[in-house]
Scaffold this motif. Structure first.
Motif, PDB file in Angstrom:
ATOM      1  N   UNK A  34      -7.329   3.077  -6.858  1.00 25.09           N
ATOM      2  CA  UNK A  34      -6.429   2.869  -5.726  1.00 25.09           C
ATOM      3  C   UNK A  34      -5.175   3.707  -5.940  1.00 25.09           C
ATOM      4  N   UNK A  35      -4.809   4.494  -4.921  1.00 22.37           N
ATOM      5  CA  UNK A  35      -3.614   5.330  -5.018  1.00 22.37           C
ATOM      6  C   UNK A  35      -2.796   5.195  -3.739  1.00 22.37           C
ATOM      7  N   UNK A  36      -1.491   5.412  -3.855  1.00 20.35           N
ATOM      8  CA  UNK A  36      -0.627   5.382  -2.682  1.00 20.35           C
ATOM      9  C   UNK A  36      -0.502   6.779  -2.099  1.00 20.35           C
ATOM     10  N   UNK A  37      -0.250   6.816  -0.790  1.00 24.76           N
ATOM     11  CA  UNK A  37       0.001   8.087  -0.110  1.00 24.76           C
ATOM     12  C   UNK A  37       1.464   8.121   0.328  1.00 24.76           C
ATOM     13  N   UNK A  38       1.751   7.777   1.579  1.00 22.12           N
ATOM     14  CA  UNK A  38       3.130   7.867   2.063  1.00 22.12           C
ATOM     15  C   UNK A  38       4.022   6.774   1.494  1.00 22.12           C
ATOM     16  N   UNK A  39       3.491   5.551   1.351  1.00 20.22           N
ATOM     17  CA  UNK A  39       4.291   4.452   0.820  1.00 20.22           C
ATOM     18  C   UNK A  39       3.362   3.423   0.212  1.00 20.22           C
ATOM     19  N   UNK A  40       3.932   2.302  -0.229  1.00 22.77           N
ATOM     20  CA  UNK A  40       3.163   1.307  -0.970  1.00 22.77           C
ATOM     21  C   UNK A  40       2.095   0.621  -0.133  1.00 22.77           C
ATOM     22  N   UNK A  41       2.207   0.684   1.202  1.00 22.74           N
ATOM     23  CA  UNK A  41       1.187   0.075   2.057  1.00 22.74           C
ATOM     24  C   UNK A  41       0.195   1.101   2.603  1.00 22.74           C
ATOM     25  N   UNK A  42       0.418   2.376   2.301  1.00 24.89           N
ATOM     26  CA  UNK A  42      -0.469   3.457   2.755  1.00 24.89           C
ATOM     27  C   UNK A  42      -1.319   3.879   1.570  1.00 24.89           C
TER      28      UNK A  42
END
Length: 274
Positions: A34-42
């Motif tokens: 699991x990795x984040x993209x734009x922010x912690x919910x993305x």
């Protein structure tokens, strides 16, 4: 269908990807998956990327001339998104819509695909891996719930309701702070507002006649093309906040969907005053 893509074959591709790459990883992801993209919910997971690779390979076999636009493909190369505006034929895919739910072990996520032909969405599919069924539509042919055994049920949006009796879903997180504050205050005029953090299931809920409206501010084609078409084919009304039609190349301008145009106008005037 004028685009010449076999919609049943495309639906089966989404199911195959879910069975092979998504469901085996549900509630079975490691911390490095699991990795984040734009922010912690993305979020993006190994399941998103593996499913998109499988779907892309199979779509290329099914429709060799189609431009493939996938969420994770665009995340790796943003320039790919620009090809959608001029493509004669394109397939737009969200390998897991509701990745936050999926990564959290919440069984509310979906696999979505839409077909764009000459700048217009002509088909959309939303597959629910947990329920093992599809909501799908071709332009002009209605919206349908289809099951693996061949059963099909035509979908219709709910009957219109008075503003104070309306309930639905609104994604306010991407609105500017001051506008968000005003809209959230306006929501007191409604019966209640909630959300699934999954556009796939929110669109299924609207098209199935269970809510009166949906609202989104951030527009990415893999999140909304399929659902907007399905909602309209089920009898609903959809437009951007300024009243203009929602088209595949739009990435801003917001989107409001309702059971009918009169309800849309009331919601736009009384609640979603962007």
């Amino acid at each position: 269908m004028t685009s010449s893509i076999d919609l049943t074959a495309l639906a089966d591709i989404l199911k195959d990807a879910a069975r092979a790459e998504i469901l085996p990883r549900f509630r079975n992801l490691g911390t490095g998956d699991i990795r984040t993209k734009a922010d912690a919910t993305d979020l993006v997971t190994e399941a998103d990327e593996a499913a998109e690779r499988l779907i892309k390979a199979r779509v290329t076999e099914l429709a060799p001339t189609a431009v493939f636009i996938g969420e994770e493909t665009v995340a790796a190369d943003a320039s790919v998104l620009g090809a959608l505006a001029d493509a004669e034929l394109a397939v737009v895919v969200d390998p897991i819509d509701g990745t936050f739910n999926f990564a959290s072990g919440i069984p509310a996520f979906g696999v979505m695909a839409s077909v764009v032909w000459k700048g217009e969405t002509v088909a959309g599919i939303i597959y629910d891996p947990m329920g093992d069924d599809w909501v799908m539509a071709e332009k002009g042919a209605g919206a349908w719930l289809k099951r693996p055994n061949g059963d099909a049920q035509r979908l219709a949006t709910a009957q219109p309701a008075a503003l104070s009796d309306m309930f639905g879903m609104a994604s306010t997180g991407f609105l500017p702070k001051e506008i968000r504050r005003e809209i959230m205050g306006n929501m007191a005029k409604l019966r209640y507002v909630f959300g699934y953090r999954c556009a796939a299931h929110e669109y299924r809920t609207l098209a199935g006649g269970h809510v009166h409206f949906l609202m989104y501010n951030k527009l990415m084609p893999w999140d909304h093309l399929a659902g907007a078409l399905i909602s309209q084919e089920a009898g609903g009304y959809a437009a951007r906040f300024d009243g203009s039609p929602y088209l595949p190349h739009h990435v801003d301008g917001g989107l409001l969907l309702a059971t009918d145009r009169d309800s849309w106008e009331i919601l736009r005037r009384e609640v979603f005053t962007v």
